[in-house]
Design an enzyme around this catalytic site. Structure first.
Site, mmCIF file in Angstrom:
data_model
loop_
_atom_site.group_PDB
_atom_site.id
_atom_site.type_symbol
_atom_site.label_atom_id
_atom_site.label_comp_id
_atom_site.label_asym_id
_atom_site.label_seq_id
_atom_site.Cartn_x
_atom_site.Cartn_y
_atom_site.Cartn_z
ATOM 1 N N HIS A 1 -3.372 -5.712 1.306
ATOM 2 C CA HIS A 1 -2.532 -5.664 2.383
ATOM 3 C C HIS A 1 -2.606 -7.439 2.819
ATOM 4 O O HIS A 1 -3.312 -7.828 3.670
ATOM 5 C CB HIS A 1 -3.248 -5.035 3.523
ATOM 6 C CG HIS A 1 -2.927 -3.600 3.677
ATOM 7 N ND1 HIS A 1 -2.177 -2.988 4.418
ATOM 8 C CD2 HIS A 1 -3.466 -2.670 2.948
ATOM 9 C CE1 HIS A 1 -2.248 -1.763 4.032
ATOM 10 N NE2 HIS A 1 -2.957 -1.441 3.038
ATOM 11 N N CYS A 50 0.711 -1.228 0.011
ATOM 12 C CA CYS A 50 -0.076 0.073 -0.166
ATOM 13 C C CYS A 50 0.813 1.188 0.098
ATOM 14 O O CYS A 50 1.372 1.566 -0.963
ATOM 15 C CB CYS A 50 -1.211 -0.271 1.028
ATOM 16 S SG CYS A 50 -2.371 1.162 0.921
ATOM 17 N N GLU A 104 -0.545 -8.715 4.999
ATOM 18 C CA GLU A 104 -0.302 -8.826 6.395
ATOM 19 C C GLU A 104 -1.639 -8.797 7.139
ATOM 20 O O GLU A 104 -1.467 -9.180 8.484
ATOM 21 C CB GLU A 104 0.637 -7.540 6.954
ATOM 22 C CG GLU A 104 -0.087 -6.112 7.167
ATOM 23 C CD GLU A 104 -0.388 -5.521 5.972
ATOM 24 O OE1 GLU A 104 -0.639 -4.281 6.068
ATOM 25 O OE2 GLU A 104 -0.171 -5.932 4.957
#
Length: 231
Positions: free
Chosen positions: A194, A85, A196
Site C-alpha cells: 500500500h 491490494c 498510499e
C-alpha cells in the site's frame, strides 16, 4: 491533474489514496462503482479494501461493476491505472493484468512494513524511482499470493513486466517473489503493498533515512503526475 479514486462497497483506503494524490500535487476525484462516467480524469486509482465483501473471489464482483467497463476501455486506450491490494485483485479479474491472487500461503492475514525492490521504472506510476531501488511500504492482505502459469511467468520475466519484488521476506508465497506487475504499455500497474500509507514523514515505515522516512509511497503519485505533465 485530475486523478480518479474509485469507491466500491467495502473499499477501505479510498480516502488515503485521495490524500496521497493531493500530497503529490494532484486533484482527487471520487468515482462511484455504479457510475460509468469517469468525469474526464487523467488517471485512476483502484484502492484497497474488501470490495463487495470479497464474495466469490477477491475483486471478481468489482471487476464487473459499471465503472470498470469504462476504466477497462480507457486503460486499453492508455489511461494510467493503479491497482493497490484489492485494486490489484480487480485488475487481474478484469484481465488488465495476467495471473491471479489467492489465499496467503500461511493462511493468515498479514500486516507488516514490507521491503520491495523496484524492477521497472519506466511505467506511468514508477518513473520517479531508480531501477533496483529498495523501498519500504506497508503490506496488509489475506489473499496476496500471486500465481500464474509457467508460460505466463516466463513472459513476465522475459518482457520485464514485473514492477516490484518482495525483498528478504516473501510474505504470502507469491511465485517468483512477485509483489507487483505492469502491462506492456506501462500505463497499468498493480501491486499488493500500500503506497498510499507511506506518503508523509512520521506516518509511514521508518526507513532509517531521515529524508525518506515514511514517504517511499509518494513517488507512485508524483510519477503519474510527471508522466501526465510530460505526455
Amino acid at each position: 491533474m485530475k486523478i480518479g479514486v474509485v469507491t466500491f462497497p467495502g473499499t477501505l483506503d479510498d480516502r488515503d489514496a485521495a490524500r496521497a494524490v493531493r500530497l503529490a500535487g494532484g486533484e482527487a476525484v471520487s468515482l462511484w462503482h455504479a457510475d460509468t462516467n469517469l468525469h474526464k480524469v487523467d488517471a485512476v486509482v483502484l484502492p484497497g479494501g474488501f470490495s463487495y465483501g470479497d464474495y466469490l473471489r477477491c475483486g471478481a464482483i468489482a471487476a464487473q461493476a459499471p465503472v470498470m467497463e469504462s476504466i477497462i476501455k480507457a486503460a486499453k486506450g492508455g489511461l494510467p491505472v493503479l491497482g493497490i491490494c484489492n485494486g490489484f485483485q480487480v485488475l487481474v479479474e478484469s484481465h488488465l493484468l495476467p495471473g491471479g491472487l489467492i489465499r496467503n500461503e500461511h493462511q493468515h492475514f498479514i500486516c507488516r512494513d514490507q521491503k520491495l525492490i523496484v524492477e521497472s521504472n519506466t511505467t506511468a506510476w514508477t518513473n520517479q524511482f531508480s531501477l533496483n531501488e529498495e523501498i519500504t511500504i506497508p503490506l496488509k492482505n489475506g489473499e496476496g499470493g500471486y500465481i500464474a502459469t509457467d508460460e505466463t511467468l516466463k513472459r513476465l520475466e522475459g518482457e520485464g513486466l514485473i514492477t516490484f519484488r518482495y525483498k528478504e521476506v516473501n510474505p504470502n508465497g507469491s511465485m517468483n517473489d512477485i509483489a507487483g506487475l505492469r502491462n506492456e504499455r506501462g500505463n497499468v500497474v498493480g501491486l499488493m503493498p500500500h503506497p498510499e500509507h507511506a506518503v508523509e514523514p512520521g506516518f509511514g515505515p521508518d526507513t532509517k533515512i531521515a529524508m525518506r522516512s515514511g514517504v517511499d509511497g509518494l513517488k507512485f503519485f508524483t510519477s503519474v503526475i510527471n508522466s501526465l505533465v510530460n505526455a
